[in-house]
Motif scaffolding. Sequence first.
Motif, PDB file in Angstrom:
ATOM      1  N   HIS A   1     -65.740  27.546 -28.070  1.00 18.70           N
ATOM      2  CA  HIS A   1     -65.188  27.182 -29.370  1.00 18.70           C
ATOM      3  C   HIS A   1     -65.640  25.777 -29.785  1.00 18.70           C
ATOM      4  CE1 HIS A   1     -61.630  30.243 -29.150  1.00 18.70           C
ATOM      5  NE2 HIS A   1     -62.785  30.807 -29.462  1.00 18.70           N
ATOM      6  N   ILE A   2     -65.798  24.905 -28.801  1.00 21.10           N
ATOM      7  CA  ILE A   2     -66.298  23.551 -29.099  1.00 21.10           C
ATOM      8  C   ILE A   2     -67.749  23.644 -29.572  1.00 21.10           C
ATOM      9  CG2 ILE A   2     -66.677  21.232 -28.183  1.00 21.10           C
ATOM     10  CD1 ILE A   2     -64.575  21.898 -26.029  1.00 21.10           C
ATOM     11  N   GLU A   3     -68.529  24.476 -28.884  1.00 17.32           N
ATOM     12  CA  GLU A   3     -69.921  24.688 -29.299  1.00 17.32           C
ATOM     13  C   GLU A   3     -69.975  25.278 -30.702  1.00 17.32           C
ATOM     14  OE1 GLU A   3     -71.832  27.128 -26.407  1.00 17.32           O
ATOM     15  OE2 GLU A   3     -71.221  25.858 -24.711  1.00 17.32           O
ATOM     16  N   LYS A   4     -69.047  26.181 -31.002  1.00 12.29           N
ATOM     17  CA  LYS A   4     -69.006  26.806 -32.324  1.00 12.29           C
ATOM     18  C   LYS A   4     -68.779  25.758 -33.404  1.00 12.29           C
ATOM     19  CE  LYS A   4     -66.366  30.174 -35.056  1.00 12.29           C
ATOM     20  NZ  LYS A   4     -65.232  31.137 -35.045  1.00 12.29           N
TER      21      LYS A   4
ATOM     22  N   THR B   1     -61.973  14.336 -30.516  1.00 13.42           N
ATOM     23  CA  THR B   1     -60.972  14.658 -29.505  1.00 13.42           C
ATOM     24  C   THR B   1     -60.746  16.162 -29.526  1.00 13.42           C
ATOM     25  OG1 THR B   1     -59.856  12.515 -29.758  1.00 13.42           O
ATOM     26  CG2 THR B   1     -58.587  14.301 -28.737  1.00 13.42           C
ATOM     27  N   VAL B   2     -60.736  16.772 -28.368  1.00 10.26           N
ATOM     28  CA  VAL B   2     -60.494  18.208 -28.253  1.00 10.26           C
ATOM     29  C   VAL B   2     -59.104  18.427 -27.660  1.00 10.26           C
ATOM     30  CG1 VAL B   2     -61.205  20.359 -27.149  1.00 10.26           C
ATOM     31  CG2 VAL B   2     -62.938  18.747 -27.980  1.00 10.26           C
ATOM     32  N   ILE B   3     -58.276  19.204 -28.355  1.00  6.32           N
ATOM     33  CA  ILE B   3     -56.943  19.537 -27.859  1.00  6.32           C
ATOM     34  C   ILE B   3     -56.896  21.036 -27.571  1.00  6.32           C
ATOM     35  CG2 ILE B   3     -54.464  19.528 -28.311  1.00  6.32           C
ATOM     36  CD1 ILE B   3     -54.861  17.209 -30.201  1.00  6.32           C
ATOM     37  N   PRO B   4     -56.761  21.420 -26.314  1.00 15.18           N
ATOM     38  CA  PRO B   4     -56.705  22.845 -25.976  1.00 15.18           C
ATOM     39  C   PRO B   4     -55.470  23.515 -26.574  1.00 15.18           C
ATOM     40  CG  PRO B   4     -57.172  21.509 -24.033  1.00 15.18           C
ATOM     41  CD  PRO B   4     -56.758  20.559 -25.119  1.00 15.18           C
ATOM     42  N   TYR B   5     -55.552  24.813 -26.714  1.00 12.92           N
ATOM     43  CA  TYR B   5     -54.396  25.589 -27.167  1.00 12.92           C
ATOM     44  C   TYR B   5     -53.240  25.384 -26.197  1.00 12.92           C
ATOM     45  CZ  TYR B   5     -51.358  29.576 -28.012  1.00 12.92           C
ATOM     46  OH  TYR B   5     -50.261  30.371 -28.257  1.00 12.92           O
ATOM     47  N   ASP B   6     -52.041  25.191 -26.733  1.00 11.85           N
ATOM     48  CA  ASP B   6     -50.868  24.880 -25.916  1.00 11.85           C
ATOM     49  C   ASP B   6     -49.712  25.779 -26.351  1.00 11.85           C
ATOM     50  OD1 ASP B   6     -48.769  23.771 -24.503  1.00 11.85           O
ATOM     51  OD2 ASP B   6     -49.231  21.695 -25.025  1.00 11.85           O
ATOM     52  N   GLU B   7     -49.284  26.662 -25.456  1.00 14.42           N
ATOM     53  CA  GLU B   7     -48.176  27.559 -25.783  1.00 14.42           C
ATOM     54  C   GLU B   7     -46.900  26.789 -26.090  1.00 14.42           C
ATOM     55  OE1 GLU B   7     -47.599  30.425 -22.728  1.00 14.42           O
ATOM     56  OE2 GLU B   7     -49.430  31.553 -23.195  1.00 14.42           O
ATOM     57  N   LEU B   8     -46.758  25.614 -25.494  1.00 20.97           N
ATOM     58  CA  LEU B   8     -45.559  24.795 -25.709  1.00 20.97           C
ATOM     59  C   LEU B   8     -45.430  24.410 -27.178  1.00 20.97           C
ATOM     60  CD1 LEU B   8     -43.418  23.756 -23.688  1.00 20.97           C
ATOM     61  CD2 LEU B   8     -44.636  21.562 -23.682  1.00 20.97           C
ATOM     62  N   VAL B   9     -46.559  24.087 -27.803  1.00 22.90           N
ATOM     63  CA  VAL B   9     -46.549  23.715 -29.220  1.00 22.90           C
ATOM     64  C   VAL B   9     -46.117  24.901 -30.071  1.00 22.90           C
ATOM     65  CG1 VAL B   9     -47.975  22.975 -31.168  1.00 22.90           C
ATOM     66  CG2 VAL B   9     -48.325  21.960 -28.911  1.00 22.90           C
ATOM     67  N   GLU B  10     -46.688  26.055 -29.799  1.00 26.24           N
ATOM     68  CA  GLU B  10     -46.361  27.247 -30.578  1.00 26.24           C
ATOM     69  C   GLU B  10     -44.896  27.656 -30.389  1.00 26.24           C
ATOM     70  OE1 GLU B  10     -47.690  31.845 -30.269  1.00 26.24           O
ATOM     71  OE2 GLU B  10     -49.303  30.422 -30.689  1.00 26.24           O
ATOM     72  N   GLU B  11     -44.393  27.520 -29.165  1.00 30.73           N
ATOM     73  CA  GLU B  11     -43.019  27.948 -28.870  1.00 30.73           C
ATOM     74  C   GLU B  11     -41.987  27.101 -29.599  1.00 30.73           C
ATOM     75  OE1 GLU B  11     -40.059  28.551 -24.981  1.00 30.73           O
ATOM     76  OE2 GLU B  11     -42.176  28.006 -24.711  1.00 30.73           O
ATOM     77  N   TYR B  12     -42.238  25.787 -29.688  1.00 29.16           N
ATOM     78  CA  TYR B  12     -41.219  24.895 -30.244  1.00 29.16           C
ATOM     79  C   TYR B  12     -41.537  24.407 -31.661  1.00 29.16           C
ATOM     80  CZ  TYR B  12     -39.094  24.707 -25.626  1.00 29.16           C
ATOM     81  OH  TYR B  12     -38.475  25.043 -24.454  1.00 29.16           O
ATOM     82  N   ASP B  13     -42.652  24.827 -32.208  1.00 33.92           N
ATOM     83  CA  ASP B  13     -43.063  24.396 -33.550  1.00 33.92           C
ATOM     84  C   ASP B  13     -41.900  24.489 -34.559  1.00 33.92           C
ATOM     85  OD1 ASP B  13     -45.256  23.891 -35.601  1.00 33.92           O
ATOM     86  OD2 ASP B  13     -44.376  25.754 -36.351  1.00 33.92           O
ATOM     87  N   PRO B  14     -41.673  23.434 -35.395  1.00 26.17           N
ATOM     88  CA  PRO B  14     -42.475  22.215 -35.498  1.00 26.17           C
ATOM     89  C   PRO B  14     -41.960  21.060 -34.633  1.00 26.17           C
ATOM     90  CG  PRO B  14     -40.907  22.253 -37.285  1.00 26.17           C
ATOM     91  CD  PRO B  14     -40.643  23.505 -36.469  1.00 26.17           C
ATOM     92  N   GLU B  15     -40.945  21.297 -33.803  1.00 22.63           N
ATOM     93  CA  GLU B  15     -40.359  20.204 -33.026  1.00 22.63           C
ATOM     94  C   GLU B  15     -41.317  19.740 -31.921  1.00 22.63           C
ATOM     95  OE1 GLU B  15     -36.677  21.747 -31.621  1.00 22.63           O
ATOM     96  OE2 GLU B  15     -35.848  22.040 -33.627  1.00 22.63           O
ATOM     97  N   VAL B  16     -41.268  18.442 -31.590  1.00 21.76           N
ATOM     98  CA  VAL B  16     -42.192  17.880 -30.602  1.00 21.76           C
ATOM     99  C   VAL B  16     -41.465  17.332 -29.371  1.00 21.76           C
ATOM    100  CG1 VAL B  16     -43.880  17.322 -32.384  1.00 21.76           C
ATOM    101  CG2 VAL B  16     -42.224  15.577 -31.679  1.00 21.76           C
ATOM    102  N   GLU B  17     -40.146  17.446 -29.327  1.00 18.12           N
ATOM    103  CA  GLU B  17     -39.380  16.867 -28.223  1.00 18.12           C
ATOM    104  C   GLU B  17     -39.799  17.460 -26.879  1.00 18.12           C
ATOM    105  OE1 GLU B  17     -37.381  13.831 -27.310  1.00 18.12           O
ATOM    106  OE2 GLU B  17     -37.047  14.443 -29.399  1.00 18.12           O
ATOM    107  N   ALA B  18     -40.041  18.775 -26.835  1.00 19.35           N
ATOM    108  CA  ALA B  18     -40.439  19.413 -25.577  1.00 19.35           C
ATOM    109  C   ALA B  18     -41.781  18.879 -25.080  1.00 19.35           C
ATOM    110  CB  ALA B  18     -40.509  20.929 -25.765  1.00 19.35           C
ATOM    111  N   ILE B  19     -42.670  18.555 -26.002  1.00 14.76           N
ATOM    112  CA  ILE B  19     -43.977  18.001 -25.626  1.00 14.76           C
ATOM    113  C   ILE B  19     -43.821  16.576 -25.119  1.00 14.76           C
ATOM    114  CG2 ILE B  19     -46.277  17.406 -26.483  1.00 14.76           C
ATOM    115  CD1 ILE B  19     -45.682  19.659 -28.647  1.00 14.76           C
ATOM    116  N   LEU B  20     -43.006  15.785 -25.827  1.00 18.72           N
ATOM    117  CA  LEU B  20     -42.810  14.395 -25.432  1.00 18.72           C
ATOM    118  C   LEU B  20     -42.106  14.273 -24.083  1.00 18.72           C
ATOM    119  CD1 LEU B  20     -41.753  12.981 -28.904  1.00 18.72           C
ATOM    120  CD2 LEU B  20     -43.830  12.384 -27.652  1.00 18.72           C
ATOM    121  N   SER B  21     -41.315  15.266 -23.730  1.00 19.61           N
ATOM    122  CA  SER B  21     -40.606  15.220 -22.450  1.00 19.61           C
ATOM    123  C   SER B  21     -41.411  15.860 -21.324  1.00 19.61           C
ATOM    124  CB  SER B  21     -39.249  15.934 -22.578  1.00 19.61           C
ATOM    125  OG  SER B  21     -39.419  17.288 -22.936  1.00 19.61           O
ATOM    126  N   ASN B  22     -42.650  16.253 -21.631  1.00 20.98           N
ATOM    127  CA  ASN B  22     -43.506  16.881 -20.631  1.00 20.98           C
ATOM    128  C   ASN B  22     -44.889  16.215 -20.637  1.00 20.98           C
ATOM    129  OD1 ASN B  22     -44.854  18.513 -18.852  1.00 20.98           O
ATOM    130  ND2 ASN B  22     -44.667  20.386 -20.056  1.00 20.98           N
TER     131      ASN B  22
END
Length: 299
Positions: free
Chosen positions: A237-240, A257-278
């Motif tokens: 996908h980066i090559e694409k 900057t490349v950010i891989p797909y993250d299930e955590l983001v999709e699960e808690y969208d739009p909240e970011v607390e779960a990401i910040l605590s991990n």
Amino acid sequence: MANKGEKDERRKKLFQIAEELRERTKKQAPEEGFRVVITGKGGVGKTTLTAILARLLARDGYKVLAVDEDPQMNLAHAIGIPKEVRDKIVPLNRNLDYIEEKTGARPGTNWGLYFSLTPDVRDVVERFGVVGPDNVMLLVMGSVVQAAAGCLCPENALLDAVVKYINLRKGEVILMDTQAGLEHFGRALARGFKQAVILTEPTYNSVQVAVDAAKLARQLGIKYVHLVINKVKKDKHIEKVEDILNELGFNDFTTKTVIPYDELVEEYDPEVEAILSNPDSVTYKKVHELKDILIRYAE
């Protein structure tokens, strides 16, 4: 009711006033500061990224003002402001009393020939800013009136003045979450925002929007333009994305900057607390890297 000749004369005078103001603005020296505009196609993750950056910068000791100019207005939710507070927020472009107070004209009315094109909005953050977690200050602007993009109307005059004003606030990191494209606040952004973060997904349409935004950022004189390739599931996908950039004939980015797909983001969208605590999440790590990049280029 005004005839066509009167309307044409009124329009001509308004544009004469606007041109005088633009010439006056050109003579003002831009302030140095840590100001970043964040843009890209709808749905690429701008609001999530803005919220995480705001919280991380605040935790680093910066005084952060997050400005929501995206029509979806989800930044308050993403930052972590409680629902009972969010429900009371009225975006500036819909705050008719404030618009009338500052410009002398009420949107939707026959406001006549003259109104203030340079309203005094020095009280805007103190009156309408909302404090969120980590003491991030949020200002919800709403977007420029789409049907009147570029027009001389009270709400556009007010929002233009607000952007110019926040550019002059010292000692703050200012992050602006925008809709796709920067043209609505072009002149104001050119005076103070020297960094742009442009998000894309690994799709042709998304990259095309990112390239258009990057070209406009360069035209506006924004010095550092950072590309973030988000939701990447495979290395190819980066090559694409690189192939599409080459096909479109534009690859003038300060950093990538490349950010891989993250299930955590999709699960808690739009909240970011779960990401910040991990801190072990890929999104946390990559946005932390981006934060350090922005700090480096702000110095």
